[in-house]
Design an enzyme around this catalytic site. Structure first.
Site, PDB file in Angstrom:
ATOM      1  N   ASP A 170       7.087  -1.737  -1.274  1.00 59.22           N
ATOM      2  CA  ASP A 170       7.821  -1.224  -1.785  1.00 59.22           C
ATOM      3  C   ASP A 170       8.430  -1.313  -2.712  1.00 59.22           C
ATOM      4  O   ASP A 170       8.524  -2.655  -3.464  1.00 59.22           O
ATOM      5  CB  ASP A 170       9.491  -1.582  -0.599  1.00 59.22           C
ATOM      6  CG  ASP A 170      11.073  -0.684  -0.275  1.00 59.22           C
ATOM      7  OD1 ASP A 170      11.059  -0.593  -1.756  1.00 59.22           O
ATOM      8  OD2 ASP A 170      11.535  -1.574   0.455  1.00 59.22           O
ATOM      9  N   HIS A 171       8.662   0.009  -3.702  1.00 60.04           N
ATOM     10  CA  HIS A 171       8.623  -0.460  -5.264  1.00 60.04           C
ATOM     11  C   HIS A 171       9.893  -0.946  -5.680  1.00 60.04           C
ATOM     12  O   HIS A 171      10.009  -1.877  -6.834  1.00 60.04           O
ATOM     13  CB  HIS A 171       8.159   0.624  -6.159  1.00 60.04           C
ATOM     14  CG  HIS A 171       8.639   1.819  -5.249  1.00 60.04           C
ATOM     15  ND1 HIS A 171       8.026   2.799  -4.487  1.00 60.04           N
ATOM     16  CD2 HIS A 171       9.866   2.349  -5.844  1.00 60.04           C
ATOM     17  CE1 HIS A 171       9.437   3.358  -5.075  1.00 60.04           C
ATOM     18  NE2 HIS A 171      10.032   3.500  -5.427  1.00 60.04           N
TER      19      HIS A 171
ATOM     20  N   HIS B 185      14.397   0.240   0.594  1.00 58.45           N
ATOM     21  CA  HIS B 185      15.139   0.270  -0.280  1.00 58.45           C
ATOM     22  C   HIS B 185      16.577  -1.039  -0.215  1.00 58.45           C
ATOM     23  O   HIS B 185      16.416  -2.093  -0.483  1.00 58.45           O
ATOM     24  CB  HIS B 185      15.161   1.003  -1.268  1.00 58.45           C
ATOM     25  CG  HIS B 185      14.284   1.123  -1.874  1.00 58.45           C
ATOM     26  ND1 HIS B 185      12.705   1.019  -1.845  1.00 58.45           N
ATOM     27  CD2 HIS B 185      14.021   2.905  -2.022  1.00 58.45           C
ATOM     28  CE1 HIS B 185      12.181   1.727  -1.980  1.00 58.45           C
ATOM     29  NE2 HIS B 185      12.385   3.108  -2.340  1.00 58.45           N
TER      30      HIS B 185
HETATM   31  N1  LIG Z   1       4.011   9.986  -6.573  1.00 59.92           N
HETATM   32  C1  LIG Z   1       5.172   9.213  -6.913  1.00 59.92           C
HETATM   33  O1  LIG Z   1       5.790   8.916  -7.594  1.00 59.92           O
HETATM   34  C2  LIG Z   1       5.203   8.144  -5.258  1.00 59.92           C
HETATM   35  C3  LIG Z   1       6.578   7.269  -5.496  1.00 59.92           C
HETATM   36  C4  LIG Z   1       6.831   6.711  -4.980  1.00 59.92           C
HETATM   37  C5  LIG Z   1       6.041   6.220  -3.080  1.00 59.92           C
HETATM   38  N2  LIG Z   1       4.688   7.637  -3.278  1.00 59.92           N
HETATM   39  C6  LIG Z   1       3.750   8.076  -2.805  1.00 59.92           C
HETATM   40  O2  LIG Z   1       2.732   7.666  -2.752  1.00 59.92           O
HETATM   41  C7  LIG Z   1       2.138   8.366  -1.808  1.00 59.92           C
HETATM   42  C8  LIG Z   1       1.109   9.508  -2.556  1.00 59.92           C
HETATM   43  O3  LIG Z   1       1.639  10.603  -3.784  1.00 59.92           O
HETATM   44  P1  LIG Z   1       1.568  11.709  -4.684  1.00 59.92           P
HETATM   45  O4  LIG Z   1       2.776  11.589  -5.010  1.00 59.92           O
HETATM   46  O5  LIG Z   1       0.531  10.812  -5.552  1.00 59.92           O
HETATM   47  O6  LIG Z   1       0.878  12.686  -3.885  1.00 59.92           O
HETATM   48  P2  LIG Z   1       0.186  14.020  -4.400  1.00 59.92           P
HETATM   49  O7  LIG Z   1      -0.056  14.269  -5.582  1.00 59.92           O
HETATM   50  O8  LIG Z   1      -0.292  15.067  -3.491  1.00 59.92           O
HETATM   51  O9  LIG Z   1      -1.833  13.174  -3.688  1.00 59.92           O
HETATM   52  C9  LIG Z   1      -1.959  13.331  -3.450  1.00 59.92           C
HETATM   53  C10 LIG Z   1      -3.635  12.566  -3.593  1.00 59.92           C
HETATM   54  O10 LIG Z   1      -4.642  12.679  -2.346  1.00 59.92           O
HETATM   55  C11 LIG Z   1      -5.837  13.503  -2.726  1.00 59.92           C
HETATM   56  N3  LIG Z   1      -6.337  14.070  -1.342  1.00 59.92           N
HETATM   57  C12 LIG Z   1      -5.462  15.002  -0.446  1.00 59.92           C
HETATM   58  N4  LIG Z   1      -6.076  15.145   0.406  1.00 59.92           N
HETATM   59  C13 LIG Z   1      -7.075  14.820   0.226  1.00 59.92           C
HETATM   60  C14 LIG Z   1      -8.612  14.568   0.848  1.00 59.92           C
HETATM   61  N5  LIG Z   1      -7.972  15.262   2.361  1.00 59.92           N
HETATM   62  N6  LIG Z   1      -9.378  14.062   1.135  1.00 59.92           N
HETATM   63  C15 LIG Z   1      -9.011  13.533  -0.562  1.00 59.92           C
HETATM   64  N7  LIG Z   1      -8.323  12.984  -0.906  1.00 59.92           N
HETATM   65  C16 LIG Z   1      -7.546  13.409  -0.533  1.00 59.92           C
HETATM   66  C17 LIG Z   1      -5.112  14.702  -3.492  1.00 59.92           C
HETATM   67  O11 LIG Z   1      -6.042  15.403  -3.616  1.00 59.92           O
HETATM   68  P3  LIG Z   1      -6.196  16.222  -4.808  1.00 59.92           P
HETATM   69  O12 LIG Z   1      -5.894  15.958  -6.270  1.00 59.92           O
HETATM   70  O13 LIG Z   1      -7.833  17.465  -4.638  1.00 59.92           O
HETATM   71  O14 LIG Z   1      -5.337  16.821  -3.887  1.00 59.92           O
HETATM   72  C18 LIG Z   1      -4.556  13.440  -4.277  1.00 59.92           C
HETATM   73  O15 LIG Z   1      -4.986  12.840  -5.434  1.00 59.92           O
HETATM   74  C19 LIG Z   1       2.719   9.141  -0.954  1.00 59.92           C
HETATM   75  O16 LIG Z   1       2.790   8.736   0.932  1.00 59.92           O
HETATM   76  C20 LIG Z   1       3.791   9.290  -1.411  1.00 59.92           C
HETATM   77  O17 LIG Z   1       5.083   9.144  -0.800  1.00 59.92           O
HETATM   78  C21 LIG Z   1       4.822   8.399  -4.362  1.00 59.92           C
END
Ligand SMILES: NC(=O)c1ccc[n+]([C@@H]2O[C@H](COP(=O)([O-])OP(=O)(O)OC[C@H]3O[C@@H](n4cnc5c(N)ncnc54)[C@H](OP(=O)(O)O)[C@@H]3O)[C@@H](O)[C@H]2O)c1
Length: 468
Positions: free
Chosen positions: A174-175, A237
């Protein structure tokens, strides 16, 4: 000195990994906080060489430091559901070991969509890449939020995880729980008898926890529309902030003792389905910039009734807090963005100094979380040159260094805590479970969603519902 380890970032080409995790690791490297033998294995499905992956990253300013950091970072192609890719990963770790890099201490950071969590941990465990009680070193698995989308799915996910790992190997992020905040709240309260002795229903009138954002859903419409403010903010949060505010003094500052006290609070939270206001933003302006109507955001369902604003009144039904309402409010696309907890004390009996010229106000202690983390106290003082007229004033203290949440800096702290094995800033299953119970009860109330223009302070009804 930090322990040597291998950090495996799953979803390494994703937004979170590229914007927060890798920069956080680079900052730890730049500050000399990573062991020289620590290596980072970026794992994702795209076919990339190390050099191609390095080019996708945001370099830090110092070119020399960046070049030395990249020596730690390699890329490994893997599809989450492909068994042979895990065998190749296992082979790669074995090769590293043979080349003299100790791979016995492993951090698996799952920066992926939650739907992928079960597949990844199942495969890692099956191929003996991550498992319970390794003979040498340790294996730790970090899960990004959200942890489930209701109690039942969170329970299912947790059952899957605990089938394969011990709770002390599990780090649920929980950042929002930056260590500064946790420590500040505890230190402020428990080292100041002035506050500690009045931290109860005898002296406190009500508590408000506000977590307001100016940002709209900004390209995350598809995710957000399935979540809404209750799941996205209140379940994690906000209930964490409530638990930290209301908990008893822990026996020690160890993660286990703090988690235990927080769970005790969450178990006693009572929900009143009539004390909920939900809202959804329409088009408007924030800082002169136009904001699109929520329902027209990409990924949002037509006619969506997902709430982008929530205000709830909860009670912590224990001896300390009996009868004291806790108001939690959060929203997107609001006029101002800030996060704070305010303890409003009961007003002084009006015996003296409360004539017509006096403007007596209750004492208020505000713990500001962001921006400008600090503490503010409202008190009454005699108006200069007046005849005993009282007027409220504020003492305001804020830290010079701003500690923002969900930033590379917050992740620096979280990642170094994982490497240290300190779980204080991560949520225990008990906390997740009771937070979902509360959130499910709030969602079941099926309160109609009021509209509010982006750039306002939220729905009109919330203004009547929330105290000043
Ligand atoms: N972004 C934020 O600021 C943030 C903040 C808080 C929490 N989170 C949490 O962090 C997590 C990730 O979020 P994100 O925004 O980084 O998501 P994202 O941009 O959609 O990234 C997902 C990653 O998973 C990879 N991926 C998806 N399916 C795959 C598969 N079958 N095999 C291998 N790799 C695969 C994607 O690869 P590709 O690049 O090839 O699609 C990408 O590297 C989520 O649970 C989100 O709720 C994110």
């Amino acid at each position: 000195m930090a322990q040597q380890c291998i950090v495996l970032v799953f979803g390494a080409t994703g937004d979170l990994a590229k914007k927060k995790l890798i920069p956080a690791l680079a900052n730890l490297h730049a500050k000399g906080h990573l062991h020289k033998g620590t290596r980072i294995l970026a794992v994702s499905r795209r076919p990339l060489t190390d050099a191609q992956y390095h080019k996708e990253l945001l370099p830090i300013k110092d070119k020399k430091v960046w070049a030395s950091f990249l020596k730690r970072v390699s890329y490994h192609q893997l599809d989450f559901s492909n068994r042979s890719d895990y065998l190749a990963l296992k082979g790669r770790l074995a090769k590293m070991q043979a080349a003299g890099i100790d791979t016995s201490r492993r951090v698996f950071h799952l920066a992926t969509l939650p739907e992928s969590f079960p597949t990844i941990i199942e495969q890692l465990s099956k191929e003996c890449i991550a498992y319970r009680a390794p003979k040498e070193g340790w294996h730790r698995v970090v899960f990004e939020k959200p942890f489930g989308h209701d109690l039942s799915s969170a329970h299912g996910l947790n059952t899957e995880i605990t089938r394969l790992f011990d709770e002390n190997q599990v780090y649920r992020i929980d950042h929002y729980l930056g260590k500064e905040l946790v420590q500040n709240l505890l230190v402020l309260r428990f080292t100041n008898p002035l506050f500690d002795r009045s931290w109860n229903s005898q002296y406190v009138s009500h508590v408000t926890i506000r977590l307001y954002e100016q940002v709209s859903v900004e390209g995350r419409g598809e995710y957000y529309d399935k979540a809404g403010a209750l799941r996205d903010m209140v379940q994690n949060h906000m209930l964490q902030l409530l638990a930290l505010t209301a908990m008893e003094m822990p026996a020690t500052t160890d993660a286990h003792d703090i988690h235990y006290e927080k769970v005790k609070v969450l178990k006693t939270v009572e929900v009143d389905p009539k004390q909920i206001v939900l809202g959804q933003y329409t088009a408007g302006k924030i800082n002169r910039k136009s904001v699109t109507d929520y329902r027209k955001e990409e990924g949002v369902r037509k006619g969506s009734t997902t709430e982008t604003y929530a205000a709830v009144k909860l009670h912590v039904n224990n001896r300390r807090w009996h009868g004291v309402p806790f108001y939690l409010s959060t929203g997107k696309a609001l006029k101002e963005g800030y996060a704070e907890i305010t303890i409003t004390f009961k007003e002084a009996a009006c015996l003296l100094f409360c004539g017509a010229d006096s403007k007596l106000a209750p004492n208020k202690l505000t713990i500001r979380i962001q921006p400008h983390e600090g503490v503010k106290l409202q008190f009454n003082i005699k108006e200069l040159l007046s005849d005993f007229s009282a007027t409220p004033h504020e003492m305001d203290y804020h830290y010079d260094a701003e500690f923002r949440m969900n930033t590379p800096e917050a992740y620096e702290r979280l990642l170094s805590d994982v490497i240290k094995g300190d779980r204080t800033l991560f949520t225990s299953w008990g906390e997740v479970e009771y937070s979902w119970r509360i959130t499910d009860a709030l969602r079941k109330a099926r309160v109609p969603v009021q509209q509010y223009p982006a750039g306002s302070t939220g729905p009109d009804e919330a203004k009547r519902f929330l105290p000043d």
